[in-house]
Design a protein around this motif. Structure first.
Motif, mmCIF file in Angstrom:
data_model
loop_
_atom_site.group_PDB
_atom_site.id
_atom_site.type_symbol
_atom_site.label_atom_id
_atom_site.label_comp_id
_atom_site.label_asym_id
_atom_site.label_seq_id
_atom_site.Cartn_x
_atom_site.Cartn_y
_atom_site.Cartn_z
ATOM 1 N N PHE A 75 0.843 -1.198 0.000
ATOM 2 C CA PHE A 75 0.000 0.000 0.000
ATOM 3 C C PHE A 75 0.878 1.247 0.000
ATOM 4 N N ARG A 76 0.572 2.146 -0.919
ATOM 5 C CA ARG A 76 1.289 3.421 -1.007
ATOM 6 C C ARG A 76 1.048 4.233 0.251
ATOM 7 N N GLU A 77 1.861 5.241 0.431
ATOM 8 C CA GLU A 77 1.746 6.110 1.602
ATOM 9 C C GLU A 77 0.339 6.704 1.703
ATOM 10 N N VAL A 78 -0.212 7.177 0.573
ATOM 11 C CA VAL A 78 -1.538 7.786 0.578
ATOM 12 C C VAL A 78 -2.605 6.766 0.988
ATOM 13 N N ASP A 79 -2.455 5.510 0.532
ATOM 14 C CA ASP A 79 -3.415 4.464 0.889
ATOM 15 C C ASP A 79 -3.307 4.095 2.367
ATOM 16 N N ARG A 80 -2.110 4.208 2.898
ATOM 17 C CA ARG A 80 -1.920 3.946 4.334
ATOM 18 C C ARG A 80 -2.634 5.031 5.150
ATOM 19 N N LYS A 81 -2.444 6.265 4.733
ATOM 20 C CA LYS A 81 -3.060 7.379 5.464
ATOM 21 C C LYS A 81 -4.587 7.325 5.389
ATOM 22 N N GLU A 82 -5.106 6.838 4.254
ATOM 23 C CA GLU A 82 -6.564 6.733 4.081
ATOM 24 C C GLU A 82 -7.112 5.395 4.588
ATOM 25 N N GLU A 83 -6.212 4.582 5.173
ATOM 26 C CA GLU A 83 -6.569 3.292 5.783
ATOM 27 C C GLU A 83 -7.221 2.314 4.810
ATOM 28 N N VAL A 84 -6.830 2.389 3.534
ATOM 29 C CA VAL A 84 -7.333 1.471 2.514
ATOM 30 C C VAL A 84 -6.941 0.033 2.857
ATOM 31 N N TYR A 85 -5.832 -0.116 3.550
ATOM 32 C CA TYR A 85 -5.266 -1.443 3.852
ATOM 33 C C TYR A 85 -6.013 -2.204 4.938
ATOM 34 N N LYS A 86 -6.832 -1.525 5.730
ATOM 35 C CA LYS A 86 -7.414 -2.117 6.944
ATOM 36 C C LYS A 86 -8.095 -3.464 6.702
ATOM 37 N N SER A 87 -8.857 -3.590 5.635
ATOM 38 C CA SER A 87 -9.586 -4.842 5.415
ATOM 39 C C SER A 87 -8.653 -5.987 4.995
ATOM 40 N N PHE A 88 -7.386 -5.682 4.662
ATOM 41 C CA PHE A 88 -6.431 -6.703 4.242
ATOM 42 C C PHE A 88 -5.471 -7.100 5.361
ATOM 43 N N ALA A 89 -5.395 -6.280 6.402
ATOM 44 C CA ALA A 89 -4.340 -6.427 7.397
ATOM 45 C C ALA A 89 -4.401 -7.722 8.206
ATOM 46 N N LYS A 90 -5.583 -8.207 8.526
ATOM 47 C CA LYS A 90 -5.681 -9.356 9.433
ATOM 48 C C LYS A 90 -5.189 -10.680 8.852
ATOM 49 N N GLU A 91 -5.616 -11.033 7.657
ATOM 50 C CA GLU A 91 -5.311 -12.360 7.117
ATOM 51 C C GLU A 91 -4.199 -12.365 6.086
ATOM 52 N N ASN A 92 -3.572 -11.220 5.835
ATOM 53 C CA ASN A 92 -2.561 -11.126 4.791
ATOM 54 C C ASN A 92 -1.291 -10.477 5.325
ATOM 55 N N THR A 93 -0.264 -10.487 4.502
ATOM 56 C CA THR A 93 0.987 -9.806 4.811
ATOM 57 C C THR A 93 0.966 -8.484 4.065
ATOM 58 N N ILE A 94 1.154 -7.390 4.794
ATOM 59 C CA ILE A 94 1.074 -6.076 4.155
ATOM 60 C C ILE A 94 2.386 -5.309 4.317
ATOM 61 N N SER A 95 2.664 -4.508 3.302
ATOM 62 C CA SER A 95 3.848 -3.651 3.323
ATOM 63 C C SER A 95 3.436 -2.269 2.832
ATOM 64 N N THR A 96 4.323 -1.294 3.054
ATOM 65 C CA THR A 96 4.010 0.081 2.672
ATOM 66 C C THR A 96 5.296 0.803 2.278
ATOM 67 N N SER A 97 5.168 2.079 1.957
ATOM 68 C CA SER A 97 6.313 2.905 1.569
ATOM 69 C C SER A 97 6.378 4.142 2.447
ATOM 70 N N VAL A 98 7.606 4.554 2.775
ATOM 71 C CA VAL A 98 7.835 5.804 3.503
ATOM 72 C C VAL A 98 9.000 6.528 2.835
ATOM 73 N N HIS A 99 9.135 7.806 3.174
ATOM 74 C CA HIS A 99 10.201 8.599 2.552
ATOM 75 C C HIS A 99 11.082 9.297 3.573
ATOM 76 N N ASP A 100 10.905 8.936 4.853
ATOM 77 C CA ASP A 100 11.808 9.447 5.883
ATOM 78 C C ASP A 100 11.776 8.509 7.086
ATOM 79 N N ILE A 101 12.815 8.562 7.882
ATOM 80 C CA ILE A 101 12.963 7.619 8.987
ATOM 81 C C ILE A 101 11.960 7.906 10.112
#
Length: 195
Positions: A75-101
């Motif tokens: 999930f892209r940063e924007v999708d993370r912020k909009e919580e698009v990933y929530k329905s996938f988080a429980k039964e799947n492996t999820i990753s994301t992108s960031v641009h600073d530590i």
């Protein structure tokens, strides 16, 4: 861990190269093709040997996960912020992108790993990342729950720096797909890790 990200557009012999990289020890393949339709994505996935489906990560068309038994989603940063990933988080492996530590340090443990970019100036996006300080920010890393995968400008000449900075993995894109011999480049990168 070495991850390869597909080029945005389909390139000649792409799935042949993908098979060869898997056979040479590729850990994960991120299918990032934002411009292709659902049917084109189905056609692309079906060209990949299903024994590798557990190592595929979808960036779009997440609904195809069930159809192909793919349980990894990015999930892209924007999708993370909009919580698009929530329905996938429980039964799947999820990753994301960031641009600073700092952002990376705030990620919750539901994320298996995060790409941090640009680690070096980009190969595929000319001019991108020229003034990046991410490599120097690695000392500020304090998130014990989420693996950190360096992305941007990584090739066989500098991949050792990624692991010296204590990143958990490297993601390759331009070094592979802008090369006339992508498999050779992949093997050189993988061999650096085996030294």
């Amino acid at each position: 861990m070495i991850i390869v990200i597909t080029p945005e557009l389909i390139v000649p012999n792409e799935t042949d190269t993908i098979h060869q990289m898997f056979q040479e020890g590729l850990d994960l393949l991120h299918i990032r093709k934002p411009w292709i339709s659902r049917n084109e994505m189905i056609e692309f996935i079906t060209q990949i040997d299903e024994t590798f489906y557990t190592q595929l990560v979808l960036h779009t068309h997440y609904d195809l996960g069930k159809e192909f038994n793919i349980s990894r989603f990015h999930f892209r940063e924007v999708d993370r912020k909009e919580e698009v990933y929530k329905s996938f988080a429980k039964e799947n492996t999820i990753s994301t992108s960031v641009h600073d530590i700092k952002t990376y340090n705030t990620l919750e443990k539901e994320w298996e790993y995060a790409f941090i970019s640009p680690f070096f100036p980009s190969i595929s996006k000319k001019g991108y990342g020229l003034n990046s300080t991410i490599k120097h920010e690695m000392a500020q890393r304090n998130n014990p729950d989420v693996k950190l995968i360096a992305l941007g400008g990584i090739d066989q000449n500098n991949i050792h720096e990624v692991f010296e900075s204590e990143a958990d993995g490297a993601a390759l894109l331009g070094a592979i797909w802008e090369s006339e011999e992508p498999l050779k480049v992949f093997k050189k990168c993988r061999n650096v890790l085996m030294l």
